[in-house]
Design an enzyme around this catalytic site. Sequence first.
Site, PDB file in Angstrom:
ATOM      1  N   ASP A   6       0.861  -1.167   0.000  1.00 21.26           N
ATOM      2  CA  ASP A   6       0.000   0.000   0.000  1.00 21.26           C
ATOM      3  C   ASP A   6       0.910   1.232   0.000  1.00 21.26           C
ATOM      4  O   ASP A   6       2.129   1.121   0.179  1.00 21.26           O
ATOM      5  CB  ASP A   6      -0.897  -0.029   1.239  1.00 21.26           C
ATOM      6  CG  ASP A   6      -1.772   1.189   1.361  1.00 21.26           C
ATOM      7  OD1 ASP A   6      -2.430   1.554   0.369  1.00 21.26           O
ATOM      8  OD2 ASP A   6      -1.803   1.789   2.445  1.00 21.26           O
ATOM      9  N   ASP A   8      -0.241   5.267   0.946  1.00 23.04           N
ATOM     10  CA  ASP A   8      -0.527   6.228   2.018  1.00 23.04           C
ATOM     11  C   ASP A   8      -0.680   5.507   3.356  1.00 23.04           C
ATOM     12  O   ASP A   8      -1.457   4.554   3.481  1.00 23.04           O
ATOM     13  CB  ASP A   8      -1.819   6.987   1.716  1.00 23.04           C
ATOM     14  CG  ASP A   8      -1.726   7.800   0.435  1.00 23.04           C
ATOM     15  OD1 ASP A   8      -1.043   8.827   0.452  1.00 23.04           O
ATOM     16  OD2 ASP A   8      -2.329   7.392  -0.569  1.00 23.04           O
ATOM     17  N   ASP A 164      -1.503  -0.871   6.042  1.00 22.93           N
ATOM     18  CA  ASP A 164      -1.584  -0.219   7.346  1.00 22.93           C
ATOM     19  C   ASP A 164      -2.992  -0.145   7.913  1.00 22.93           C
ATOM     20  O   ASP A 164      -3.167   0.415   9.008  1.00 22.93           O
ATOM     21  CB  ASP A 164      -1.057   1.217   7.229  1.00 22.93           C
ATOM     22  CG  ASP A 164      -1.980   2.111   6.428  1.00 22.93           C
ATOM     23  OD1 ASP A 164      -2.599   3.016   7.006  1.00 22.93           O
ATOM     24  OD2 ASP A 164      -2.121   1.902   5.213  1.00 22.93           O
TER      25      ASP A 164
END
Length: 214
Positions: A6, A8, A164
């Site tokens: 991922d 951001d 995240d």
Amino acid sequence: MNVMFDLDGTLIDSAADIRATVNAVLADEGLESFDLDTVRGFIGRGVPYLMDQVLRARGIDDPARSERMAANMLSRYEDAVELTRLYPNVLQTLDILRQDGHRMAVCTNKPTGAARAVLRHLGLDGYFVSVTGGDSGLPRKPYPAMLLHTRRKLGEGAAIYIGDSEVDAAAAEAANLPFLMFTEGYAHIPFDRLRYRALFSDFAELPELIRAAA
């Protein structure tokens, strides 16, 4: 090993740039700005969702306005790089993973152009075989299609996903991929409610976690 990331909240802390862009769009609409923590709570599911949440937080339910604001944000997004920072040890870790022979890619709900722009700005673009963004035409995460597409682009071999948030965890589970969760990003629910192979708080830990998963 094929390693998918991922963006951001995983490789980069981009919340300040996203907040600045959101607030510029709000100013164009004559609406009050948001603080950083509030905007961070909207990140993870792509620009259309973000703008829906922004308007709902202001008590507005107006799909046409949300669509207009999303287009405004997209027009600004590729320039939204100056406040974004790498998380500690990301660059060193990517060097190690490349030296270990891993093929790497990015799979993000951020639009592809904006993702590539920030990767170039931070000197990361040379590490990744491909970048799949939220405007790819595939259903955005937490649906698995983007991850499966990214895995195919990386080629044969085992694969793992690093993210995240609950969005990343759900996408990895749906794609039947092992998931490593970075704890310093933008998760909105407790980690013990998610499924993952391991948690880590420092990218220096990641090479060994990937070796253990191989």
